[in-house]
Every structure is written in C-alpha cells, then in structure tokens.
Motif scaffolding. Structure first.
Motif, mmCIF file in Angstrom:
data_model
loop_
_atom_site.group_PDB
_atom_site.id
_atom_site.type_symbol
_atom_site.label_atom_id
_atom_site.label_comp_id
_atom_site.label_asym_id
_atom_site.label_seq_id
_atom_site.Cartn_x
_atom_site.Cartn_y
_atom_site.Cartn_z
ATOM 1 N N CYS A 39 -17.611 1.593 -4.376
ATOM 2 C CA CYS A 39 -19.005 1.945 -4.642
ATOM 3 C C CYS A 39 -19.863 0.819 -4.060
ATOM 4 N N ALA A 40 -20.794 1.164 -3.198
ATOM 5 C CA ALA A 40 -21.586 0.141 -2.503
ATOM 6 C C ALA A 40 -23.052 0.556 -2.459
ATOM 7 N N ASP A 41 -23.914 -0.444 -2.219
ATOM 8 C CA ASP A 41 -25.337 -0.135 -2.010
ATOM 9 C C ASP A 41 -25.451 0.666 -0.724
ATOM 10 N N GLU A 42 -26.231 1.734 -0.772
ATOM 11 C CA GLU A 42 -26.452 2.506 0.454
ATOM 12 C C GLU A 42 -27.191 1.593 1.410
ATOM 13 N N ASN A 43 -26.675 1.432 2.580
ATOM 14 C CA ASN A 43 -27.384 0.639 3.574
ATOM 15 C C ASN A 43 -27.498 1.530 4.794
ATOM 16 N N LYS A 44 -28.582 2.295 4.792
ATOM 17 C CA LYS A 44 -28.771 3.353 5.806
ATOM 18 C C LYS A 44 -28.543 2.836 7.221
ATOM 19 N N GLN A 45 -28.985 1.582 7.434
ATOM 20 C CA GLN A 45 -28.938 1.022 8.775
ATOM 21 C C GLN A 45 -27.503 0.927 9.293
ATOM 22 N N HIS A 46 -26.567 0.560 8.423
ATOM 23 C CA HIS A 46 -25.210 0.287 8.881
ATOM 24 C C HIS A 46 -24.195 1.327 8.455
ATOM 25 N N PHE A 47 -24.653 2.283 7.662
ATOM 26 C CA PHE A 47 -23.698 3.212 7.062
ATOM 27 C C PHE A 47 -22.898 3.991 8.106
#
Ligand code: ASP
Ligand code: MG
Length: 419
Positions: A354-362
């Motif tokens: 479970c991780a923080d959504e990081n749109k840039q690197h996802f």
C-alpha cells in the motif's frame, strides 16, 4: 524563558495580528521568543510567483496580490501612512522583485531567497505592531541565530553553532527587552544567505530555539484546541488529547497525523522540553501538552486517515515463490520511482504494497514491475490507522466500506479501505 510559535492562520488578517499581540501581551512576565510563519497562504503564493517567473508567465498579478494583501493588513493596523513599516515593506518587496534575477540555474537557491521573504514580512509587521501597542520588543534576523549548511530548501541545522548564536543574540536582546520577534522556516548559511528548513518548517524553527535555550516550554498556537484524536475534516466527534508522550506523538505523526512533524519533536524530547498546543482562538482554554510521561492511564483511540492510496499486488509470472531477490528488486523499483510505501504484506505467492498514489511516477512503476511480475492494483483507496483500537472502534469506522487489507499489532490496527 518561553518560546511561542504562531502559524500563518493566526496572522492572516489585521484582526489576527491584533489577537496575536493580545496573547503576547498577556505572557510577558518572563522573556519570550516569538517565532512567526508567513501570513495566511503567502508561502503558496510565493511558490506560484516563482513558478510563473520560471515559466515566463506574467508574474505581475501574483506579485500584486501578495503585495496588496500585506499592504491591506498594514493599512488597517497603521493608519498613519508615514509609519516606518511602509518603507520597510517596500524594501522587502524590492528584494522580492530582484530575486527574479538570481541565478535561474540554481532553482533551490532562488526558491529560498524568494519564498523565505514571507516570514520576513510577517515578522516585521508583527514586531512593529507590538511596538505600536506599546509592547517593547526586538525584531531579530533569524539568519543570525539558526545556522544551517547550504542545502537550499532543506537546510541541515548546525546545532552547536546555532546554540552559541541563539544564546548570544537572546542574551543581548533580553538585557533590554522582554520580547524577541523572529521568523520561522528560515535559517542562514555561512555566507549569510537564507536557507529554508522545508515546508511547514516554522514548528521546527521554534523547536530549535526551545532546544538551544533549554526553555521551560514551547507553545504552538494553532486554530485547533490542541491535539485531537482525529482530523475533524474526516471525523466528527473528535476528542482532545490532554497529555501525550513524545514517543506517541512521533508514532502518530509517522502514521500521517499532521499535528506536528517528528523532526520538531525530537529536539524537544532530547531536552525534555514540554510542547504545549493551544488555540489562538481560545487562548485561555487548556490545550494539549506533550511530555515524557503522562499520568493518563486510559488510552483514547486515535484515528489517522491517509487518502489517495494505491494497493499493488505483485505475483511471480512463473508460479515460483516470492524470494528475497525479488523483494530487493521490488523495493528498488519503488524507491527509484519515489513511491512512499505505507504498508506491506507478503504471502508465498504474492507481495502486496500500500503506497501513496504518486501520479507522476505510477505509470513507470507499474511498467518496471510488469517486466518481471504479474501486477494488479486498486487506486483511490484510504489507509486508516487506529492507535489503541478496540473491536468496536474498527467496526464503527469501517461502516459499509470494503476492507482490502488489514494488519494489526497490540496497539495499532491498519486498514486499507475502498470507498
Ligand atoms: N510558511 C512556511 C510554510 O507554509 C513555513 C510554515 O508555515 O511552517 O510552509
Ligand atoms: Mg505557513
């Protein structure tokens, strides 16, 4: 001696500044160090200004808005237009205009020289207004107190040098005045340049002063009545925690409570300096206190909610087990893509994160993992942490939502929930 820190929300208007002055006036029985943040949302506005300048957009609307906002407050506070504050502010705005011209190659350096000015403005206004209300005080350039290296935007504090400087400066000031006003968020490197301590760094500044002066206590004045057991934006019926320990505060902050950064708690813990959190809206109310040991026996459950989570399950393509080499590769890919992991669970044939959504690197992350593994994910989830939970607390908080993953130890339960 005491240290007070006032955040941006406490000084976001002329009324706010007047209220802060009143609070200060009531606490001058001992020498007082006042650390203040930029007014309202000024730091965000300064970031926008810098971005506009770099992207060659028109900077004037943002500049004028920052300028207009500060001058409007000053107009309300100082009806006499020949007051010195007006020329002082002009000179800060002149510096602001000139910081566009600083070396654009070094973004972080340029950022600090411009964005740090928010605190210069607020501290000058506060100091002059105190004086106007006949509260003698001395404005101090924090660069002469907090010594950092030259890591712009994330200055590392030189503790021994800061301690010497802070002690010397305060001794001088307090031989004549009872109140010292200075800026949060910034320190100075050995060339005398502004180095910021990271966003929301003013609490840390106040903790540095408190540590170096080994004061009786540090009070952070906020717009909430103290430490709450949950964020009122997400939960109703929040409860105030009257006393908590440093370690508990660090744990809560680790799980995502935005009360105060662990970086600010550590120096206080090292010298056992109590941290008081009080409301500037209701200054006579009790507030919360963080200290080494508390007398409270029963533990109130605390709820911490992290939205914008993604749950990623990773399976080997060839039905082999998830082995150590796979794990180290998986962690490497997460770190490479700047994805912050909040929780992990593994079984023989899968590994779930479970991780923080990081749109840039996802996208890059999923692509890299998919080269070697089968990958499935759910996004737009919430990670809920409950400290000191009971079965009932868990049931109530889940409601009709689906639990995708659950982990518990004796004190803490964590749930990944879909909406
Ligand atoms: N003004 C700075 C910020 O908003 C520092 C602070 O308020 O703590 O990040
Ligand atoms: Mg701020």
């Amino acid at each position: 001696m005491q240290v007070f820190k006032f955040g941006g929300a406490s000084v976001d208007s002329a009324k706010g500044v007047q209220n802060v002055c009143q609070i200060i006036a009531q606490h001058l029985d001992k020498p007082l160090v006042v650390v203040v943040s930029a007014m309202g949302k000024t730091t965000n506005a300064l970031e926008d200004l810098l971005a506009a300048n770099r992207e060659k957009r028109d900077t004037m609307p943002i500049y004028n808005q920052i300028r207009g906002y500060h001058f409007q407050i000053v107009n309300e506070l100082f009806p006499d237009k020949s007051h010195r504050i007006y020329s002082e502010l002009e000179s800060v705005f002149f510096t602001m205009m000139n910081s566009y011209k600083l070396s654009e190659e070094d973004y972080d350096y340029q950022y600090d020289q411009m964005v740090g000015l928010g605190e210069v403005l607020s501290s000058k206004i506060l100091s002059y207004y105190l004086q106007y209300c006949e509260i003698p005080n001395k404005w101090v350039d924090v660069k002469t107190c907090i010594a950092t290296d030259s890591t712009f935007r994330e200055g590392k504090v030189n503790w021994s040098k800061s301690e010497i400087q802070i002690r010397e400066v305060t001794q001088n000031v307090f031989s004549e005045y009872n109140c010292l006003v200075t800026q949060g968020f910034i320190g100075g490197d050995d060339k005398g340049r502004m180095v910021t301590l990271g966003r929301e760094g003013s609490d840390y500044s106040a903790a540095i002063f408190a540590y170096c002066l080994n004061v009786e206590n540090l009070t952070i004045w906020k717009d909430v009545p103290g430490f709450l057991n949950a964020d009122p934006r997400y939960f109703k019926d929040t409860q105030k925690l009257d006393e908590i320990t440093y370690s508990e505060a660090i744990e809560l902050a680790y799980y995502g409570a935005t009360i105060i950064h662990p970086k600010s708690i550590k120096p206080l813990q090292n010298r056992r300096i109590p941290l008081i959190v009080k409301s500037f809206k209701n200054p006579d109310a009790e507030g919360s206190i963080i200290l080494n040991e508390t007398s409270e026996k029963t533990k109130i459950p605390c709820y911490i909610c992290k939205p914008k989570q993604v749950l990623i399950s990773i399976y080997p393509k060839d039905f082999s087990f998830i082995a150590e080499q796979n794990m180290s590769y998986i962690f490497f890919v997460f770190a490479e893509n700047n994805m912050k992991i909040n929780l992990i669970q593994n079984s023989a044939v899968s590994f779930t994160v479970c991780a923080d959504e990081n749109k840039q690197h996802f996208g890059d992350l999923i692509e890299a993992l998919s080269n070697n593994f089968k990958v499935r994910y759910n996004d737009n989830l919430e990670l809920l942490t409950i400290r000191h939970y009971s079965e009932n607390d868990i049931k109530n908080v889940i409601g009709d939502r689906t639990v995708l993953l659950e982990q518990r130890n004796r004190t803490t339960a964590q749930l990944v929930l879909s909406k």
